[in-house]
Design a protein around this motif. Structure first.
Motif, mmCIF file in Angstrom:
data_model
loop_
_atom_site.group_PDB
_atom_site.id
_atom_site.type_symbol
_atom_site.label_atom_id
_atom_site.label_comp_id
_atom_site.label_asym_id
_atom_site.label_seq_id
_atom_site.Cartn_x
_atom_site.Cartn_y
_atom_site.Cartn_z
ATOM 1 N N THR A 1 -7.467 5.647 9.819
ATOM 2 C CA THR A 1 -6.938 4.427 9.348
ATOM 3 C C THR A 1 -5.411 4.200 9.250
ATOM 4 N N TRP A 2 -4.941 3.022 9.502
ATOM 5 C CA TRP A 2 -3.530 2.928 9.380
ATOM 6 C C TRP A 2 -3.450 1.732 8.427
ATOM 7 N N THR A 3 -2.000 2.093 7.759
ATOM 8 C CA THR A 3 -1.358 0.797 6.795
ATOM 9 C C THR A 3 -0.220 0.701 7.275
ATOM 10 N N ASN B 1 1.761 -0.333 2.884
ATOM 11 C CA ASN B 1 0.588 -0.012 1.838
ATOM 12 C C ASN B 1 -0.597 -1.201 1.966
ATOM 13 N N ARG B 2 -0.422 -1.900 3.271
ATOM 14 C CA ARG B 2 -1.424 -2.860 3.494
ATOM 15 C C ARG B 2 -2.231 -2.466 4.819
ATOM 16 N N LYS B 3 -3.707 -2.438 4.574
ATOM 17 C CA LYS B 3 -4.590 -1.687 5.894
ATOM 18 C C LYS B 3 -4.469 -2.427 6.857
ATOM 19 N N ASP C 1 -6.211 -3.384 10.702
ATOM 20 C CA ASP C 1 -7.364 -3.209 11.521
ATOM 21 C C ASP C 1 -7.292 -2.193 12.699
ATOM 22 N N TYR D 1 4.848 2.934 8.537
ATOM 23 C CA TYR D 1 3.502 3.059 8.837
ATOM 24 C C TYR D 1 2.920 4.344 8.576
ATOM 25 N N CYS E 1 -0.381 6.914 8.622
ATOM 26 C CA CYS E 1 -1.901 7.249 9.368
ATOM 27 C C CYS E 1 -2.582 8.291 8.555
ATOM 28 N N ASN E 2 -3.803 7.714 8.305
ATOM 29 C CA ASN E 2 -4.650 8.622 7.330
ATOM 30 C C ASN E 2 -5.607 9.441 8.260
ATOM 31 N N SER F 1 -2.246 12.840 5.973
ATOM 32 C CA SER F 1 -1.396 11.874 6.003
ATOM 33 C C SER F 1 0.018 12.024 6.706
#
Length: 564
Positions: A358-360, A363-365, A367, A383, A385-386, A395
């Motif tokens: 998942t990427w943010t 702090n906003r996710k 798509d 940016y 990456c989790n 992370s």
């Protein structure tokens, strides 16, 4: 005097007393005073002279106990045997026998003599003794699975009458079936006291399920509440039929964890030593059933086994999977790029199973990760990456900064709400944030900077026509644009209906028309000269005309001027 518990039972004594005689039965307690009532405990009739108590000896002969004359206070004891010191008479003429024993189980007769009659009231005495608490003795050390084995002997002592014994398993009665359950009971009497002791032996065919079974024996007696022995459990001996291997560790197992393998067998007594197969290598442990792997790595994943020391065929196996997650992100840290450049983001991962990504951004996710083929100012941000699998999470991040020379994208004007000012708006893109300089003085109303877009507003008082410049600068360069601002006085004239932009457009149109007219006149003049020159040439015949040299020279000069 101790209280006496009596049970009255009427029956016909055929053997001892003549037909029609009514014999009362009294039950006394062993060791306590026994009260034998006269006249069935009823009120004595009038005219009684004396009461006499007598009994039947063991040999069947009659014997006297005591005589009580109603007119006298004291009774006369006439017994010469053991009753001499144990008998007395109560106020209601009942016979009192102290220290009751089984020898007192006989018939006692109350003879009542009055002035007109003589009556006898026979009473049979029975002496009851509460049994001792039942105890299981000669207990088996263990029971054999599916084999008839002596479990133990239940003993209940010192009772009268003798107690009945019932064997119980988990509070359910066991019944002798002659095969899997065999019960043998017996009763013995003490030669001195005459009290009875009951015993019962149990042979039982146990199963594996009896490992937790509780066995008890119950003494059932006429004195009342049943008594139960303390519960007993017995180990059930049976050979091992199944081996099981258990992985004792938190789930999922990660690199660096300690993993304990535990081997268990269903035999009883259970085995205490085992062989562990550690990925093809045999390891023997004695007097314990565990083996610990310390600090496991991904290479420790595989099949593990355990078995009995004397039987490798009887084994169990488990698959141990060590979870791991390797992640690499390019770029990382602070990243500086120019506007319009390309940024390649590469994520490499290696995991024990499918990893979730998942990427943010700030702090906003997201798509998905944006397209960085041509960077814009809005692409700047942090940016993260989790990457995760069950039990493991990594992370990684990079902070992107996009820089560029400021560029004015819009320069506009409009009247203020009160109609007394002109508001100029200069919009520029660039990073770092541009600074603005106006060519005229005014009031800076508002400044904003979002995603590389800066908006500057200036409020001016337009008393005359102006050309205003907006200059934006940052460390990378600058950009400038001009805008014409007409005075508010000119705009307010009644005859002028068009706005400043319309006036300027009209001026441009007039200039174009005038230019076209001048071009047409020039083209006409050139055409006229060309015709004139052409006609002059037709006058020549190719023959030399007569004339003076001065005339010829003058004519050539005139022709030259006409060409110019």
């Amino acid at each position: 005097m101790q209280s006496v518990i009596c049970l009255f039972v009427a029956f016909i004594a055929v053997a001892v007393f003549p037909p029609g005689s009514c014999v009362q039965t009294v039950i006394g307690l062993y060791g306590e005073t026994i009260e034998v009532p006269c006249n069935n405990g009823n009120k004595m009739p009038d005219g009684i002279i004396f009461i006499k108590w007598k009994y039947v000896r063991d040999d069947g002969t009659p014997g006297d106990l005591l005589v009580k004359q109603v007119a006298k206070d004291e009774a006369t004891v006439s017994a010469t045997d053991g009753y001499k010191s144990r008998v007395s008479i109560a106020a209601n003429f009942s016979l009192m026998i102290s220290r009751g024993s089984l020898t007192d189980q006989r018939v006692f007769t109350c003879m009542m003599v009055s002035t007109s009659n003589l009556d006898e009231y026979p009473v049979e005495v029975k002496v009851y003794k509460k049994p001792s608490t039942p105890v299981i003795k000669n207990k088996a050390k263990e029971l054999e699975n599916e084999k008839l084995t002596p479990l133990g002997e239940c003993v209940v002592e010192s009772a009268n009458p003798a107690a009945d014994i019932i064997w119980m398993k988990n509070n359910q009665s066991l019944v002798d079936d002659g095969k899997t359950i065999i019960i043998r009971s017996s009763v013995t009497k003490d030669k001195v006291t005459g009290l009875s002791s009951s015993s019962s032996s149990l042979q039982y065919t146990a199963g594996k399920e009896d490992v937790t079974s509780q066995f008890t024996c119950t003494a059932k007696h006429q004195m009342g509440i049943n008594q139960v022995s303390a519960p007993e459990t017995f180990p059930i001996h049976y050979p091992t039929e199944k081996v099981s291997l258990q992985v004792v560790s938190q789930s999922p197992i990660r690199e660096g964890d300690d993993v304990t393998l535990k081997c268990q067998a269903d035999g009883n007594p259970p085995p205490t030593s085992f062989n562990f197969n550690i990925k093809g290598k045999k390891v023997t442990v004695t007097d314990k059933n565990v083996y610990t792997l310390t600090g496991v790595t991904r290479d420790d994943s595989g099949v593990y086994k355990c078995s009995l020391l004397d039987n490798d065929v009887m084994e169990s196996s488990q698959i141990v999977t060590v979870s791991f997650l390797d992640v690499s992100l390019t770029p990382t840290g602070k990243v500086l790029k120019k506007f319009g450049e390309n940024l390649v983001v590469s994520l490499e991962k290696n995991a024990s199973n499918e990893a979730k990504v998942t990427w943010t951004k700030d702090n906003r996710k997201l798509d998905k990760l944006p397209d960085f083929s041509q960077l814009t100012y809005s692409d700047a941000g942090l940016y993260v990456c989790n990457v995760s699998i069950e039990g493991i999470r990594h992370s990684l991040s990079f902070e992107l900064t996009v820089e560029g020379v400021p560029k004015i994208t819009s320069l506009a004007k409009h009247r203020s709400d009160d109609g007394k000012h002109k508001v100029l708006t200069c919009v520029a893109e660039g990073s770092p944030k541009p600074d603005v300089q106006w060519s005229v003085n005014g009031t800076n109303d508002e400044t904003s900077y979002v995603n590389g877009k800066a908006t500057f507003k200036l409020t001016v008082v337009s008393s005359k026509n102006l050309t205003v410049s907006c200059l934006v600068t940052n460390k990378l360069g600058y950009d400038m644009k001009d805008i014409n601002v007409f005075s508010l006085f000119e705009e307010d004239k009644p005859k002028q209906e068009k706005n400043e932009d319309g006036t300027e457009q009209a001026k441009v149109i007039v200039g174009v028309v005038v230019g076209l007219l001048l071009a047409a006149a020039l083209v006409g003049l050139i055409y006229w000269l060309y015709i004139k020159k052409t006609r002059q040439g037709t006058w020549k015949t190719g023959e030399k005309e007569a004339g003076t040299s001065e005339e010829s020279k003058k004519l050539e000069e005139n022709n030259h001027k006409a060409d110019v």
